[in-house]
Design an enzyme around this catalytic site. Sequence first.
Site, PDB file in Angstrom:
ATOM      1  N   HIS A  45       0.834  -1.214   0.000  1.00  0.00           N
ATOM      2  CA  HIS A  45       0.000   0.000   0.000  1.00  0.00           C
ATOM      3  C   HIS A  45       0.865   1.260   0.000  1.00  0.00           C
ATOM      4  CE1 HIS A  45      -3.979  -1.874   0.235  1.00  0.00           C
ATOM      5  NE2 HIS A  45      -3.366  -2.820   0.914  1.00  0.00           N
ATOM      6  N   ASP A  47       2.470   1.882  -3.121  1.00  0.00           N
ATOM      7  CA  ASP A  47       2.645   2.213  -4.552  1.00  0.00           C
ATOM      8  C   ASP A  47       1.777   3.374  -5.005  1.00  0.00           C
ATOM      9  OD1 ASP A  47       0.265   0.682  -4.551  1.00  0.00           O
ATOM     10  OD2 ASP A  47       0.725  -0.299  -6.451  1.00  0.00           O
ATOM     11  N   GLY A 154      -4.523 -12.892  -4.426  1.00  0.00           N
ATOM     12  CA  GLY A 154      -3.629 -11.763  -4.146  1.00  0.00           C
ATOM     13  C   GLY A 154      -2.278 -11.894  -4.826  1.00  0.00           C
ATOM     14  N   LEU A 155      -2.209 -12.695  -5.891  1.00  0.00           N
ATOM     15  CA  LEU A 155      -0.934 -12.902  -6.582  1.00  0.00           C
ATOM     16  C   LEU A 155      -0.950 -12.263  -7.974  1.00  0.00           C
ATOM     17  CD1 LEU A 155      -0.369 -16.612  -5.486  1.00  0.00           C
ATOM     18  CD2 LEU A 155       0.626 -14.563  -4.467  1.00  0.00           C
ATOM     19  N   GLU A 190      -6.640  -1.408 -16.158  1.00  0.00           N
ATOM     20  CA  GLU A 190      -7.268  -1.847 -14.908  1.00  0.00           C
ATOM     21  C   GLU A 190      -7.956  -0.668 -14.213  1.00  0.00           C
ATOM     22  OE1 GLU A 190      -5.725  -5.080 -13.032  1.00  0.00           O
ATOM     23  OE2 GLU A 190      -6.883  -4.789 -11.213  1.00  0.00           O
ATOM     24  N   ASP A 202       1.489  -4.169  -9.395  1.00  0.00           N
ATOM     25  CA  ASP A 202       1.259  -5.483  -9.990  1.00  0.00           C
ATOM     26  C   ASP A 202       1.729  -5.547 -11.443  1.00  0.00           C
ATOM     27  OD1 ASP A 202       0.017  -5.695  -7.576  1.00  0.00           O
ATOM     28  OD2 ASP A 202      -2.024  -5.686  -8.370  1.00  0.00           O
ATOM     29  N   TYR A 254     -10.059  -1.169  -0.292  1.00  0.00           N
ATOM     30  CA  TYR A 254      -8.884  -0.695  -1.023  1.00  0.00           C
ATOM     31  C   TYR A 254      -9.074   0.760  -1.438  1.00  0.00           C
ATOM     32  CZ  TYR A 254      -5.006  -0.562  -4.298  1.00  0.00           C
ATOM     33  OH  TYR A 254      -3.837  -0.225  -4.949  1.00  0.00           O
TER      34      TYR A 254
HETATM   35  C1  GLA Z   1      -3.052  -4.469  -4.837  1.00  0.00           C
HETATM   36  C2  GLA Z   1      -2.940  -3.354  -5.862  1.00  0.00           C
HETATM   37  C3  GLA Z   1      -1.508  -2.794  -5.908  1.00  0.00           C
HETATM   38  C4  GLA Z   1      -1.016  -2.437  -4.505  1.00  0.00           C
HETATM   39  C5  GLA Z   1      -1.282  -3.570  -3.525  1.00  0.00           C
HETATM   40  C6  GLA Z   1      -0.957  -3.198  -2.119  1.00  0.00           C
HETATM   41  O1  GLA Z   1      -2.292  -5.566  -5.232  1.00  0.00           O
HETATM   42  O2  GLA Z   1      -3.296  -3.825  -7.149  1.00  0.00           O
HETATM   43  O3  GLA Z   1      -1.431  -1.692  -6.782  1.00  0.00           O
HETATM   44  O4  GLA Z   1      -1.588  -1.252  -4.064  1.00  0.00           O
HETATM   45  O5  GLA Z   1      -2.631  -4.013  -3.566  1.00  0.00           O
HETATM   46  O6  GLA Z   1       0.396  -3.011  -1.934  1.00  0.00           O
END
Ligand code: GLA
Length: 418
Positions: A45, A47, A154-155, A190, A202, A254
């Site tokens: 969190h 980025d 979450g990958l 996205e 990501d 988020y």
């Molecule tokens: C998700 C979002 C990323 C980043 C992470 C947290 O994966 O897609 O851009 O903010 O959460 O670090």
Amino acid sequence: MAVSLDTGSVASAVDGARRGFLERFGGEPAGVWAAPGRVNVIGEHTDYNDGFVLPMAIDRACYAAAAPRADRILRVYAAQLDETVELSLDALVGPGSAADTRDAASTDMSPLAEPAAGGWAGYPVGVAWVLQQAGFPVGGADVYLSSTVPVGSGLSSSAALECATALALAGVSGFELTTHELALHTQRAENIYAGVPCGPLDQMSSAFGQDGSVLFIDTRSGEVRPQPFDLAAEDALLLVIDTRVSHDHGENGYADRRAACERAAEFLGVRALRDIALEDLPEAFAKVSVGLGETYARRLRHVVTEDARVQQFVAILNHEQFSLPPLGHRMMQSHASLRDDYEVSAPELDLAVATAVAAGAHGARMTGGGFGGSAIALVDRAVLEEVRDAVRAAFAEHGYTEPQFFPAVASAGARRIV
Ligand code: GLA
């Protein structure tokens, strides 16, 4: 000790994608492209706060077998879902999009046109749309997608899908994308088309991944510094613990966190929370507590301390006397901060982290956006079985779904394979 974990196989995935394309569309694909998922080792969190991240691409990827078409039709088939989306590329250029004057660096994330496709299809269609918007000559194509990145864990299965699609479309249409363009346009797809307000983590991880390295990324400047991360030499590995709790539950969470950070930055008069130095945190924390409330102050504290932890982690990696315990320690601090200050963890993630460490891991933390998804644990091979067994037993005891385990192997980024 033998490690009997499934690491997947590029050759068989490529072969599967080729054969799948043949069955689905008839004829040979013109090529097969792949883009990996990622784990973020530390820097969560940060980025979208212009901060630092330290992800690595993993050896789970989305494979895109594709061939050009003579017409302006884009057909995309998703093997895992057995679903096809088909549309005219010309229909993607609506009046709303034609009027768009935003440049590539724009952070305005309002949709330009009604998405032509929802669900998973929004990702590949959004990529085609964004590339067209940016002036790339996207041509008609048949695309067969097959992914080994678990969805909802979450990958970054969506970033993998977006990057694989973008490269395949570029490949069959005959244009090139630089690695930065690939990351930027897929993130825009996205943000704008799929409506997810993610930062660049990501897509940059999938685009820039390197075998054997983590990537130190300054998300403000866009600088990417690969950093060797040879855990095998230390007889250790990074174990992914997929809690099987879908992180989608946290979509609103988020967006809320992102909005809170932007509000705190504005309140403090800085461009982004990255601009608050660690030594200025006590003063900034007090100011935000009074002005916006304690919740905002805790969000601020997470971001500022997390940026510092990324830099400390990299300093430890670069130190001659590199050792795992201090890395594990930073991972634990990161997890506690995400759990307590940022409030994006989940009971399953907390249990996975606490149990892994109690069973001998050097450290563990949630990875990715949180609210479910996966944890990662830094584990000596000698205690791998114990850690896995302990986490599995703890989940069973709590009545949670059985987690899945696999090693995160730092892998190459998005590329053409054949
Ligand atoms: C998700 C979002 C990323 C980043 C992470 C947290 O994966 O897609 O851009 O903010 O959460 O670090």
